[in-house]
Design a protein around this motif. Sequence first.
Motif, PDB file in Angstrom:
ATOM      1  N   THR A 160       0.835  -1.208   0.000  1.00  0.00           N
ATOM      2  CA  THR A 160       0.000   0.000   0.000  1.00  0.00           C
ATOM      3  C   THR A 160       0.867   1.255   0.000  1.00  0.00           C
ATOM      4  O   THR A 160       0.572   2.226  -0.707  1.00  0.00           O
ATOM      5  CB  THR A 160      -0.916  -0.006   1.234  1.00  0.00           C
ATOM      6  OG1 THR A 160      -1.572  -1.263   1.311  1.00  0.00           O
ATOM      7  CG2 THR A 160      -1.953   1.085   1.163  1.00  0.00           C
ATOM      8  N   ALA A 161       1.955   1.203   0.785  1.00  0.00           N
ATOM      9  CA  ALA A 161       2.852   2.364   0.835  1.00  0.00           C
ATOM     10  C   ALA A 161       3.481   2.604  -0.534  1.00  0.00           C
ATOM     11  O   ALA A 161       3.616   3.758  -0.979  1.00  0.00           O
ATOM     12  CB  ALA A 161       3.928   2.137   1.885  1.00  0.00           C
ATOM     13  N   ALA A 162       3.857   1.519  -1.211  1.00  0.00           N
ATOM     14  CA  ALA A 162       4.469   1.653  -2.543  1.00  0.00           C
ATOM     15  C   ALA A 162       3.466   2.235  -3.538  1.00  0.00           C
ATOM     16  O   ALA A 162       3.815   3.095  -4.358  1.00  0.00           O
ATOM     17  CB  ALA A 162       4.962   0.291  -3.020  1.00  0.00           C
ATOM     18  N   VAL A 163       2.204   1.784  -3.460  1.00  0.00           N
ATOM     19  CA  VAL A 163       1.174   2.300  -4.374  1.00  0.00           C
ATOM     20  C   VAL A 163       0.946   3.781  -4.114  1.00  0.00           C
ATOM     21  O   VAL A 163       0.846   4.592  -5.049  1.00  0.00           O
ATOM     22  CB  VAL A 163      -0.149   1.502  -4.206  1.00  0.00           C
ATOM     23  CG1 VAL A 163      -1.297   2.207  -4.920  1.00  0.00           C
ATOM     24  CG2 VAL A 163       0.013   0.092  -4.741  1.00  0.00           C
ATOM     25  N   ARG A 164       0.898   4.151  -2.846  1.00  0.00           N
ATOM     26  CA  ARG A 164       0.686   5.578  -2.521  1.00  0.00           C
ATOM     27  C   ARG A 164       1.824   6.429  -3.063  1.00  0.00           C
ATOM     28  O   ARG A 164       1.600   7.514  -3.610  1.00  0.00           O
ATOM     29  CB  ARG A 164       0.558   5.752  -1.013  1.00  0.00           C
ATOM     30  CG  ARG A 164      -0.805   5.338  -0.492  1.00  0.00           C
ATOM     31  CD  ARG A 164      -0.931   5.628   0.971  1.00  0.00           C
ATOM     32  NE  ARG A 164      -0.821   7.053   1.267  1.00  0.00           N
ATOM     33  CZ  ARG A 164      -0.736   7.545   2.500  1.00  0.00           C
ATOM     34  NH1 ARG A 164      -0.757   6.720   3.535  1.00  0.00           N
ATOM     35  NH2 ARG A 164      -0.648   8.834   2.694  1.00  0.00           N
ATOM     36  N   ALA A 165       3.063   5.922  -2.887  1.00  0.00           N
ATOM     37  CA  ALA A 165       4.222   6.674  -3.401  1.00  0.00           C
ATOM     38  C   ALA A 165       4.140   6.797  -4.923  1.00  0.00           C
ATOM     39  O   ALA A 165       4.431   7.861  -5.491  1.00  0.00           O
ATOM     40  CB  ALA A 165       5.509   5.965  -2.981  1.00  0.00           C
ATOM     41  N   ALA A 166       3.712   5.709  -5.564  1.00  0.00           N
ATOM     42  CA  ALA A 166       3.611   5.728  -7.036  1.00  0.00           C
ATOM     43  C   ALA A 166       2.539   6.715  -7.496  1.00  0.00           C
ATOM     44  O   ALA A 166       2.752   7.475  -8.448  1.00  0.00           O
ATOM     45  CB  ALA A 166       3.286   4.321  -7.535  1.00  0.00           C
ATOM     46  N   LEU A 167       1.397   6.721  -6.802  1.00  0.00           N
ATOM     47  CA  LEU A 167       0.312   7.634  -7.203  1.00  0.00           C
ATOM     48  C   LEU A 167       0.672   9.087  -6.912  1.00  0.00           C
ATOM     49  O   LEU A 167       0.270   9.994  -7.648  1.00  0.00           O
ATOM     50  CB  LEU A 167      -1.000   7.247  -6.513  1.00  0.00           C
ATOM     51  CG  LEU A 167      -1.606   5.902  -6.939  1.00  0.00           C
ATOM     52  CD1 LEU A 167      -2.948   5.665  -6.248  1.00  0.00           C
ATOM     53  CD2 LEU A 167      -1.796   5.824  -8.447  1.00  0.00           C
ATOM     54  N   ASP A 168       1.435   9.314  -5.848  1.00  0.00           N
ATOM     55  CA  ASP A 168       1.919  10.685  -5.590  1.00  0.00           C
ATOM     56  C   ASP A 168       2.821  11.145  -6.730  1.00  0.00           C
ATOM     57  O   ASP A 168       2.738  12.291  -7.194  1.00  0.00           O
ATOM     58  CB  ASP A 168       2.698  10.729  -4.264  1.00  0.00           C
ATOM     59  CG  ASP A 168       1.768  10.672  -3.060  1.00  0.00           C
ATOM     60  OD1 ASP A 168       0.551  10.850  -3.250  1.00  0.00           O
ATOM     61  OD2 ASP A 168       2.257  10.432  -1.940  1.00  0.00           O
ATOM     62  N   LEU A 169       3.666  10.220  -7.175  1.00  0.00           N
ATOM     63  CA  LEU A 169       4.618  10.542  -8.245  1.00  0.00           C
ATOM     64  C   LEU A 169       3.886  10.818  -9.565  1.00  0.00           C
ATOM     65  O   LEU A 169       4.109  11.865 -10.199  1.00  0.00           O
ATOM     66  CB  LEU A 169       5.595   9.369  -8.415  1.00  0.00           C
ATOM     67  CG  LEU A 169       6.657   9.536  -9.496  1.00  0.00           C
ATOM     68  CD1 LEU A 169       7.660  10.607  -9.090  1.00  0.00           C
ATOM     69  CD2 LEU A 169       7.381   8.210  -9.738  1.00  0.00           C
ATOM     70  N   THR A 170       3.020   9.894  -9.967  1.00  0.00           N
ATOM     71  CA  THR A 170       2.306  10.092 -11.235  1.00  0.00           C
ATOM     72  C   THR A 170       1.365  11.301 -11.131  1.00  0.00           C
ATOM     73  O   THR A 170       1.204  12.049 -12.093  1.00  0.00           O
ATOM     74  CB  THR A 170       1.493   8.835 -11.629  1.00  0.00           C
ATOM     75  OG1 THR A 170       0.687   8.435 -10.517  1.00  0.00           O
ATOM     76  CG2 THR A 170       2.405   7.685 -12.029  1.00  0.00           C
ATOM     77  N   GLY A 171       0.774  11.482  -9.947  1.00  0.00           N
ATOM     78  CA  GLY A 171      -0.134  12.615  -9.741  1.00  0.00           C
ATOM     79  C   GLY A 171       0.566  13.945  -9.947  1.00  0.00           C
ATOM     80  O   GLY A 171      -0.051  14.907 -10.433  1.00  0.00           O
ATOM     81  N   ALA A 172       1.856  14.006  -9.600  1.00  0.00           N
ATOM     82  CA  ALA A 172       2.597  15.256  -9.781  1.00  0.00           C
ATOM     83  C   ALA A 172       2.872  15.538 -11.255  1.00  0.00           C
ATOM     84  O   ALA A 172       3.015  16.690 -11.655  1.00  0.00           O
ATOM     85  CB  ALA A 172       3.925  15.165  -9.016  1.00  0.00           C
ATOM     86  N   HIS A 173       2.941  14.476 -12.070  1.00  0.00           N
ATOM     87  CA  HIS A 173       3.247  14.662 -13.494  1.00  0.00           C
ATOM     88  C   HIS A 173       1.998  14.726 -14.370  1.00  0.00           C
ATOM     89  O   HIS A 173       2.075  15.196 -15.511  1.00  0.00           O
ATOM     90  CB  HIS A 173       4.141  13.512 -13.992  1.00  0.00           C
ATOM     91  CG  HIS A 173       5.552  13.601 -13.477  1.00  0.00           C
ATOM     92  ND1 HIS A 173       5.889  13.248 -12.190  1.00  0.00           N
ATOM     93  CD2 HIS A 173       6.699  14.012 -14.070  1.00  0.00           C
ATOM     94  CE1 HIS A 173       7.180  13.428 -12.013  1.00  0.00           C
ATOM     95  NE2 HIS A 173       7.697  13.896 -13.138  1.00  0.00           N
ATOM     96  N   LEU A 174       0.874  14.236 -13.848  1.00  0.00           N
ATOM     97  CA  LEU A 174      -0.336  14.152 -14.686  1.00  0.00           C
ATOM     98  C   LEU A 174      -0.819  15.495 -15.244  1.00  0.00           C
ATOM     99  O   LEU A 174      -1.231  15.550 -16.409  1.00  0.00           O
ATOM    100  CB  LEU A 174      -1.479  13.478 -13.915  1.00  0.00           C
ATOM    101  CG  LEU A 174      -1.474  11.945 -13.960  1.00  0.00           C
ATOM    102  CD1 LEU A 174      -2.531  11.379 -13.015  1.00  0.00           C
ATOM    103  CD2 LEU A 174      -1.718  11.449 -15.372  1.00  0.00           C
TER     104      LEU A 174
END
Lengths: 211, 217
Positions: free
Chosen positions: A171-185
Motif C-alpha cells: 500500500t505504501a508503494a502504491v501511494r508513493a507511485a500515485l503521488d509521483l504520477t499525480g505530480a506529473h499528470l
Amino acid sequence: MQWSDTGIVLSARKHGETSAILHVLTEQHGRHAGLVRGGASRTRRGILQPGNELSLAWRARLSEHLGTFTVEAGRARVAAVLHEPARLAAFAAACELVDSALPERVPDVTGHRAFRALLETIESDDAWPIAYARWEFALLAALGYAIDPTGADVPPFLAGQQAPDDPRGRTAAVRAALDLTGAHLPNALADHKARLPARARLVDRLARQSS
Amino acid sequence: MSRSSATKELDQMDANNPGSGGGDLDRLMQLLARIPGLGPRSARRAALHLLRKREALLVPLADALTRAATNVRRCGVCGNLDSADPCAICRDERRDPSILCVVEDVADLWALERAGAYRGRYHVLGGTLSALDGVNPDDLAIPGLLTRAKSEEVREVILATNATVEGQTTAHYIADRLVGTDVKVTALAHGMPMGGELDYLDDGTLGWAVKSRRPIS
C-alpha cells in the motif's frame, strides 16, 4: 461517414431532454464522442455507465461532425464493482483520466487493450492497486511524459521489479507511485489546470485504507 | 417603457409573426415551450387549450402557479419541497424519526412515497457527486445529513441513491463520513424488478440478482 467498433464508456452527459453526449474509448478509432439519441432514458442510462463495454455504430454526414452513436450493450462491467467502494473509485478514476488525457480520434489499439486489461484487473484481482499505478505510469509514457524509472523517487515496482509482498509495504508503494504520477499528470492533460476529482477520491480512499 | 412604445413593440411582434395571437400569447407559448416534454408545437396546442378553457383551466392554473411561486420552498430540515417549512413529512409525528432515507432528488422521495413502503424520514441531497459536472461534496446537502445522523434519535441511514457510478460513489462517500457514528448504514437491494423477465434483464442486474439470492422457506 460511418463505422462500427467496440468501445468502453468514459462518460455520458445528458444533452437536451432525452439524449446524451457519449465519450468512449474505441478499439480502432481512439477516444471518440457522439450523440446517443434516447441516451438519457431509463433503459439506456444503465448501459452508458463509465467502464461498461458497448458495441457501437457511429454515423455522421461529415467526418468532423459530432455524429450519432447507435449503441448496444456489451459487458456490464461496472455492475460487478458498484458495491465495492475502492474498486468503483478506481473505475471512475481510470475513466476520468482517459477522458481527460487522451487525444480525440487518435487510434491506439495498445492503449485500448491496456485500459481494458486494467478494468478487468480492477474487477477481479485483489492486486489491482499495483496494476492501476503501473497503468498510470505507462499512460504518462504513452502521452510523452515518461518518468525516468531509475529515478530515486520511483518505487521499484514501477521499474519492472516485483511489488512488495506484505500488504502494508504494498500500500505504501502504491501511494508513493500515485503521488509521483499525480505530480506529473497535469502536464499530460489537455487542460493543464483540470482537476481530477475521481482520482483524488481514489487516492484519498487508498490513503485511508492504509492508515 | 412608455405605453405607446410597448404597443409599438407588440405591433412589431405581431407583424413579425403573422397569425400569432399577439405579445401576451407569444410570451405564454414561449414559456410553455420551456417546460420539459413540451416543444413549440405542443406549447401552441397547450396555450390554445388553456384559452378555450379560460375559466375552467387558465385562471385556476395561473392562480396555482402564483401560489406555488409564493409559497413552495425547500424544507430546511430534509430538502423536500413543500409550502411549509419544516415540510409535512418532517412534521408528521407518526413517522419513525429513527430512520433516515437519503435520496438524490425530490422526485426520488416522491417515488418512495408513492410506493408507501417506507414510513421514516428523508434527506434530499440535491444531486450526486459528479466529476463531469463539477459537483463536489460541498455542493450537496451532505453536512446537513451528517448533523442529522449524529443526533440521538437517528439509528439507521438508508442510502437510496441510484444504481449508477455517480449514485454509488456518493453513497460510498456518505458511508465513509458516517463511520464512527452509532448509526447503522444500509443501502437499497438490487435485483429482479417486479414483473421482470430474465431474458430481458441486463447483465449487471442479473449478476446482482444471483449474488443477492435468498433462501425460500
